[in-house]
Design a protein around this motif. Structure first.
Motif, mmCIF file in Angstrom:
data_model
loop_
_atom_site.group_PDB
_atom_site.id
_atom_site.type_symbol
_atom_site.label_atom_id
_atom_site.label_comp_id
_atom_site.label_asym_id
_atom_site.label_seq_id
_atom_site.Cartn_x
_atom_site.Cartn_y
_atom_site.Cartn_z
ATOM 1 N N ARG A 10 2.058 -20.886 -7.207
ATOM 2 C CA ARG A 10 1.171 -20.641 -9.076
ATOM 3 C C ARG A 10 -0.039 -19.656 -9.416
ATOM 4 O O ARG A 10 -0.223 -18.668 -9.992
ATOM 5 N N LEU A 11 -0.882 -20.786 -9.059
ATOM 6 C CA LEU A 11 -2.620 -19.618 -8.497
ATOM 7 C C LEU A 11 -2.395 -18.389 -8.520
ATOM 8 O O LEU A 11 -3.005 -17.727 -8.925
ATOM 9 N N LEU A 12 -1.350 -17.614 -7.035
ATOM 10 C CA LEU A 12 -1.325 -16.199 -6.588
ATOM 11 C C LEU A 12 -0.909 -15.275 -8.038
ATOM 12 O O LEU A 12 -1.640 -14.617 -8.406
ATOM 13 N N ARG A 13 -0.134 -16.132 -9.048
ATOM 14 C CA ARG A 13 0.547 -16.015 -10.061
ATOM 15 C C ARG A 13 -0.939 -15.297 -10.986
ATOM 16 O O ARG A 13 -1.516 -14.006 -11.818
ATOM 17 N N LEU A 14 -1.655 -16.522 -11.588
ATOM 18 C CA LEU A 14 -2.486 -16.447 -11.742
ATOM 19 C C LEU A 14 -3.797 -15.594 -12.061
ATOM 20 O O LEU A 14 -4.031 -15.564 -12.859
ATOM 21 N N MET A 15 -4.299 -15.637 -10.623
ATOM 22 C CA MET A 15 -5.005 -15.163 -10.059
ATOM 23 C C MET A 15 -4.830 -13.183 -10.336
ATOM 24 O O MET A 15 -5.702 -12.317 -11.086
ATOM 25 N N GLU A 16 -3.350 -13.147 -10.230
ATOM 26 C CA GLU A 16 -2.890 -11.690 -10.368
ATOM 27 C C GLU A 16 -2.353 -11.431 -11.662
ATOM 28 O O GLU A 16 -3.293 -10.561 -12.268
ATOM 29 N N GLY A 17 -2.626 -12.197 -12.248
ATOM 30 C CA GLY A 17 -2.915 -12.206 -14.097
ATOM 31 C C GLY A 17 -3.915 -12.133 -14.687
ATOM 32 O O GLY A 17 -3.472 -11.030 -15.715
ATOM 33 N N GLU A 18 -5.183 -12.181 -14.325
ATOM 34 C CA GLU A 18 -5.806 -12.317 -14.161
ATOM 35 C C GLU A 18 -7.186 -11.164 -14.197
ATOM 36 O O GLU A 18 -8.224 -10.391 -14.221
ATOM 37 N N GLY A 19 -6.141 -9.832 -13.257
ATOM 38 C CA GLY A 19 -6.555 -9.151 -12.351
ATOM 39 C C GLY A 19 -6.920 -9.167 -11.265
ATOM 40 O O GLY A 19 -8.393 -7.886 -10.847
ATOM 41 N N LEU A 20 -7.051 -10.605 -11.067
ATOM 42 C CA LEU A 20 -7.707 -11.105 -9.129
ATOM 43 C C LEU A 20 -6.361 -10.722 -8.313
ATOM 44 O O LEU A 20 -5.843 -11.243 -8.074
ATOM 45 N N ALA A 21 -7.037 -9.755 -7.525
ATOM 46 C CA ALA A 21 -6.148 -9.447 -6.133
ATOM 47 C C ALA A 21 -6.174 -10.235 -5.118
ATOM 48 O O ALA A 21 -7.244 -10.597 -4.779
ATOM 49 N N ALA A 22 -5.355 -10.761 -4.607
ATOM 50 C CA ALA A 22 -5.826 -11.196 -3.099
ATOM 51 C C ALA A 22 -5.450 -10.845 -1.821
ATOM 52 O O ALA A 22 -5.599 -9.184 -2.186
ATOM 53 N N ASN A 28 -1.945 -13.806 3.936
ATOM 54 C CA ASN A 28 -1.233 -13.917 5.733
ATOM 55 C C ASN A 28 -1.134 -15.849 5.610
ATOM 56 O O ASN A 28 -0.317 -16.211 6.034
ATOM 57 N N SER A 29 -2.350 -16.885 4.952
ATOM 58 C CA SER A 29 -2.035 -17.679 3.998
ATOM 59 C C SER A 29 -0.670 -18.571 4.173
ATOM 60 O O SER A 29 -0.208 -19.237 4.538
ATOM 61 N N LEU A 30 -0.940 -17.667 2.953
ATOM 62 C CA LEU A 30 0.332 -17.836 1.676
ATOM 63 C C LEU A 30 2.043 -17.915 3.089
ATOM 64 O O LEU A 30 3.388 -18.503 2.941
ATOM 65 N N LEU A 31 2.438 -16.604 3.621
ATOM 66 C CA LEU A 31 2.916 -16.283 4.322
ATOM 67 C C LEU A 31 3.238 -17.192 5.410
ATOM 68 O O LEU A 31 4.611 -17.667 6.082
ATOM 69 N N HIS A 32 1.901 -17.530 5.773
ATOM 70 C CA HIS A 32 2.342 -18.587 7.151
ATOM 71 C C HIS A 32 2.930 -20.101 6.403
ATOM 72 O O HIS A 32 3.621 -20.707 7.288
ATOM 73 N N ALA A 33 2.019 -20.561 5.242
ATOM 74 C CA ALA A 33 3.196 -21.805 4.694
ATOM 75 C C ALA A 33 4.784 -21.531 4.657
ATOM 76 O O ALA A 33 5.231 -22.167 5.238
ATOM 77 N N LEU A 34 5.065 -20.431 3.984
ATOM 78 C CA LEU A 34 6.188 -20.218 3.853
ATOM 79 C C LEU A 34 7.551 -20.451 4.993
ATOM 80 O O LEU A 34 8.005 -20.771 5.203
ATOM 81 N N CYS A 35 6.135 -19.787 6.188
ATOM 82 C CA CYS A 35 6.929 -19.711 7.405
ATOM 83 C C CYS A 35 7.565 -21.241 8.562
ATOM 84 O O CYS A 35 8.029 -21.822 8.918
ATOM 85 N N LYS A 36 5.915 -22.148 7.970
ATOM 86 C CA LYS A 36 6.105 -23.201 8.420
ATOM 87 C C LYS A 36 6.731 -23.590 7.914
ATOM 88 O O LYS A 36 7.458 -24.914 7.733
ATOM 89 N N ASP A 37 7.923 -23.630 7.005
ATOM 90 C CA ASP A 37 8.276 -24.372 6.149
ATOM 91 C C ASP A 37 10.166 -23.610 6.461
ATOM 92 O O ASP A 37 10.767 -24.393 5.944
#
Length: 233
Positions: A10-22, A28-37
């Motif tokens: 949600r935060l990622l989408r929020l950031m990107e909505g504000e024009g802040l690029a991840a 990589n951290s988000l990808l890791h979280a998905l993989c871990k699950d």
RNA sequence: GACUAGGCGGCG
């Protein structure tokens, strides 16, 4: 991120909505979280979406995904990402190969794991202590002590020193054979080489003594652990 | 740049 994936995305989408690029690290951290699950499908889609975000996958990105795929048993898919990695000019490294070695040792035996070490050498990827520790551990657990010792020698000759984990697998092997003398020798070697013995290592030794009926020795180690503030688990 | 791989035991 652990346990808060929803919020993270949600935060990622929020950031990107504000024009802040991840950046790469964030992705990589988000990808890791998905993989871990074990959410490998989502992980793959997230990976595919990286280019649209203007993120170039780096070797950590590939390594993370490959690990997740191997752990989910999707080794063939993982292999395709190994190919993609190479064609994307991301050099595979020792992290890349560990999940393959680990998974293949587990499902097809140590021979398959060893074949990946060979592949690394052929492709001029320098194996690490971790790569060797994985196969050595599997060899110990299948009681192939001769070959394990040879691989240990090969590891050292390539300039990889055994570390805390490598030594612990060795302690474990001796304990499994009821060879507490051998286990103690390894512990002495650890101390000599300046390796700090952690709770898992002590626990391995403690269990070894307990399984051979030497409860008094086990208790001595337990007391030592608390005295050096290595919390037992 | 605190982003990625390996070890013991318990619980599930």
């Amino acid at each position: 991120i652990d346990g808060h994936m929803e919020s993270a995305f949600r935060l990622l989408r929020l950031m990107e909505g504000e024009g802040l690029a991840a950046d790469q690290y964030t992705c990589n951290s988000l990808l890791h979280a998905l993989c871990k699950d074990g959410k490998t499908d989502e992980a793959c889609s997230f990976f595919d979406g990286l280019e649209d975000r203007g993120i170039r996958p780096n070797s950590v990105t590939f390594n993370t995904l490959i690990d997740g795929l191997c752990k989910a048993g999707k080794v063939d898919v993982a292999r395709t990402f190994l190919e993609k990695m190479i064609s994307a000019c991301c050099a595979p490294d020792s992290y890349t190969y560990s999940p393959f070695i680990e998974h293949l040792c587990k499902t097809k035996g140590w021979q398959e794991g060893l074949s990946f070490i060979d592949e690394m050498l052929q492709k001029d990827v320098k194996p690490s202590t971790v790569n060797y520790t994985i196969v050595i551990d599997k060899l110990f657990k299948s009681r192939n002590y001769g070959l394990a010792t040879r691989m240990w020698g090969q590891m050292v000759s390539l300039g990889c020193s055994p570390d805390l984990v490598t030594y612990t697998t060795s302690v474990h092997a001796y304990c499994n054979e009821g060879r507490l003398d051998g286990a103690e020798n390894v512990v002495m070697e650890m101390k000599k080489s300046g390796v700090t013995i952690d709770a898992m290592a002590y626990n391995t030794l403690m269990d070894g003594y307990a399984s051979v009926g030497q409860i008094d020795h086990a208790v001595t180690i337990l007391k030592h652990m608390t005295s050096v503030a290595s919390m037992p688990n």
